[in-house]
Motif scaffolding. Structure first.
Motif, short mmCIF file in Angstrom:
data_model
loop_
_atom_site.label_atom_id
_atom_site.label_comp_id
_atom_site.label_asym_id
_atom_site.label_seq_id
_atom_site.Cartn_x
_atom_site.Cartn_y
_atom_site.Cartn_z
N ALA A 46 9.92 9.24 -37.70
CA ALA A 46 9.26 8.94 -38.97
C ALA A 46 7.98 9.76 -39.04
N ILE A 47 7.80 10.49 -40.12
CA ILE A 47 6.62 11.34 -40.28
C ILE A 47 5.34 10.53 -40.12
N VAL A 48 5.30 9.33 -40.66
CA VAL A 48 4.08 8.53 -40.65
C VAL A 48 3.60 8.24 -39.24
N ASP A 49 4.50 8.24 -38.27
CA ASP A 49 4.13 7.95 -36.88
C ASP A 49 3.63 9.18 -36.13
N HIS A 50 3.73 10.35 -36.74
CA HIS A 50 3.44 11.57 -35.98
C HIS A 50 2.49 12.52 -36.71
N LEU A 51 1.71 11.99 -37.62
CA LEU A 51 0.67 12.77 -38.27
C LEU A 51 -0.63 12.68 -37.46
N PRO A 52 -1.57 13.59 -37.68
CA PRO A 52 -2.85 13.50 -36.97
C PRO A 52 -3.49 12.13 -37.18
N PRO A 53 -3.94 11.47 -36.14
CA PRO A 53 -4.42 10.09 -36.25
C PRO A 53 -5.67 9.92 -37.11
N ASN A 54 -6.46 10.98 -37.27
CA ASN A 54 -7.69 10.88 -38.06
C ASN A 54 -7.58 11.56 -39.42
N LEU A 55 -6.36 11.71 -39.90
CA LEU A 55 -6.11 12.40 -41.16
C LEU A 55 -6.74 11.67 -42.34
N GLU A 56 -7.43 12.45 -43.20
CA GLU A 56 -8.07 11.88 -44.39
C GLU A 56 -7.43 12.37 -45.69
N ALA A 57 -6.84 13.56 -45.66
CA ALA A 57 -6.23 14.11 -46.87
C ALA A 57 -4.98 14.88 -46.50
N LEU A 58 -3.91 14.65 -47.26
CA LEU A 58 -2.63 15.33 -47.01
C LEU A 58 -2.13 15.93 -48.31
N CYS A 59 -1.90 17.24 -48.30
CA CYS A 59 -1.33 17.94 -49.46
C CYS A 59 0.03 18.50 -49.04
N ILE A 60 1.07 18.19 -49.82
CA ILE A 60 2.42 18.63 -49.49
C ILE A 60 2.87 19.64 -50.55
N TYR A 61 3.09 20.87 -50.12
CA TYR A 61 3.53 21.91 -51.04
C TYR A 61 5.04 21.84 -51.25
N GLY A 62 5.47 22.06 -52.49
CA GLY A 62 6.88 22.30 -52.77
C GLY A 62 7.77 21.08 -52.85
N TYR A 63 7.22 19.89 -52.76
CA TYR A 63 8.08 18.70 -52.78
C TYR A 63 8.36 18.25 -54.21
N LYS A 64 9.61 17.93 -54.48
CA LYS A 64 10.03 17.32 -55.74
C LYS A 64 10.91 16.12 -55.43
N LYS A 65 10.78 15.10 -56.20
CA LYS A 65 11.58 13.90 -55.99
C LYS A 65 13.06 14.24 -56.06
N GLU A 66 13.81 13.69 -55.12
CA GLU A 66 15.26 13.88 -55.01
C GLU A 66 15.65 15.30 -54.61
N MET A 67 14.70 16.08 -54.12
CA MET A 67 15.05 17.42 -53.66
C MET A 67 15.83 17.34 -52.35
N LYS A 68 16.69 18.31 -52.14
CA LYS A 68 17.49 18.37 -50.93
C LYS A 68 16.88 19.41 -49.98
N PRO A 69 16.98 19.17 -48.69
CA PRO A 69 16.44 20.15 -47.73
C PRO A 69 17.20 21.47 -47.81
N GLN A 70 16.50 22.54 -47.54
CA GLN A 70 17.10 23.87 -47.62
C GLN A 70 17.67 24.33 -46.28
N VAL A 71 17.90 23.39 -45.39
CA VAL A 71 18.52 23.69 -44.10
C VAL A 71 19.66 22.73 -43.87
N GLU A 72 20.63 23.16 -43.09
CA GLU A 72 21.78 22.31 -42.80
C GLU A 72 21.44 21.32 -41.69
N GLY A 73 22.18 20.21 -41.69
CA GLY A 73 22.04 19.24 -40.62
C GLY A 73 21.10 18.10 -40.92
#
Length: 339
Positions: free
Chosen positions: A288-315
């Motif tokens: 789970a991403i939430v368990d492995h982010l920097p522990p003192n994180l204050e701001a997170l910006c995610i580039y390129g994400y759209k709701k219901e988007m599919k990953p561009q890699v297999e598996g």
């Protein structure tokens, strides 16, 4: 006495460099921008040519000599550049490049070598460059005093970028497998991390460790640190650098960047670096991403994400990103208290 000379006068470059050195030397500059000064032969090449009785013909570029002296001499005894905090490398407007290129071939190592030991310099910036086929000798690892590196709108060779990151003593800000490992050398100091690289990154090769090794290879194979030219160029400085400490390597995931407060990544890169790289990678089913982010994180910006988007890699499951971000939003208040 004011003497004006023509742009085509052969003395113009030398007089311009002398004037630039004079102005920089007497001014309490806080920032400095300059185009490439001049690439020279390595010290080993000069010594070899001299030993063979055919010394290389040199050209006295006064401004470069000025920066060389400021960068290599005892910093506290030199009367200039004590207030210089920001350095910006500019591309050369007179350099002709292929009309299809968006970037200018640029000797970034050469320019870094002119300023990397200046005590007051904190930030380096360069825009619109690409790796050159004949770079200068790379700076030694953990030798540079600047703490922030910004490379924008550029196309830098993967291994070239690793060497730039490794050159810093104490990195606080930088704008994935070996590059991320290089960043982990600064896990104790890195505060701002912005990697907007997915448009230029071969995602299948990164997610598949076998393909990744074929594509990226071993970073050490591209280094020239074991070659005589490198050893000769930095003979004195290498003796002053602290020995690398052995022991256990830091965990190769975002969670290992304990001081990072501001993080900006593409959605695929976020997933990949949170999950861990190489042998440190966590199984997808228990990740789970939430368990492995920097522990003192204050701001997170995610580039390129759209709701219901599919990953561009297999598996990966088609809804993996939506599921991970839903869990992140649901649990961030208890697991990432500063976010």
């Amino acid at each position: 006495i004011l003497t004006l000379i023509s742009y085509n006068d052969p003395r113009a470059p030398f007089l311009a460099q002398a004037l630039a050195a004079l102005l920089v030397g007497v001014s309490p500059l806080g920032s400095l921008s300059f185009c490439p000064v001049r690439q020279e032969q390595s010290k080993l090449s000069k010594l070899t040519a001299q030993a063979n009785g055919t010394p290389l013909r040199g050209t006295d570029y006064f401004y470069k000599r000025f920066l060389d002296r400021a960068n290599s001499g005892p910093q506290k005894t030199l009367p200039f550049l004590h207030h210089l905090r920001q350095v910006r490398f500019l591309v050369d407007p007179d350099t002709r490049i292929n009309q299809w290129y968006y970037y200018q071939p640029y000797d970034l190592y050469g320019n870094l070598n002119l300023v990397h030991r200046l005590l007051a310099v904190k930030s380096i910036r360069v825009d619109a460059i690409m790796s050159t086929q004949r770079p200068s000798t790379e700076p030694p690892p953990r030798s540079a005093n600047y703490t922030s590196i910004t490379i924008r709108n550029s196309n830098i060779d993967y291994h070239y970028l690793v060497r730039v990151i490794e050159s810093v003593k104490w990195l606080e800000e930088s704008t994935p497998d070996h590059v991320f490992r290089a960043l982990l050398l600064h896990a104790g100091s890195l505060v701002h991390l912005d990697l907007d690289v997915e448009a230029e990154t071969p995602l299948p090769e990164i997610f598949d460790s076998t393909l990744g090794q074929q594509f990226f290879g071993n970073s050490e194979d591209r280094s020239r640190r074991s070659q005589p030219a490198y050893q000769q160029e930095w003979a004195d400085e290498l003796q002053e650098l602290p020995l690398e400490q052995g022991g256990q390597s830091p965990p190769c995931s975002l969670h290992g960047l304990t001081n990072v407060k501001n993080l900006s990544l593409g959605i695929h890169t976020l997933y990949y670096l949170s999950r861990g790289i190489s042998a440190d990678r966590i199984d997808h089913a228990s990740f789970a991403i939430v368990d492995h982010l920097p522990p003192n994180l204050e701001a997170l910006c995610i580039y390129g994400y759209k709701k219901e988007m599919k990953p561009q890699v297999e598996g990966l499951p088609e809804d993996v990103f939506d599921g991970q971000l839903r869990k992140l939003l649901a649990e961030k208040d208890t697991k990432l208290l500063r976010l």
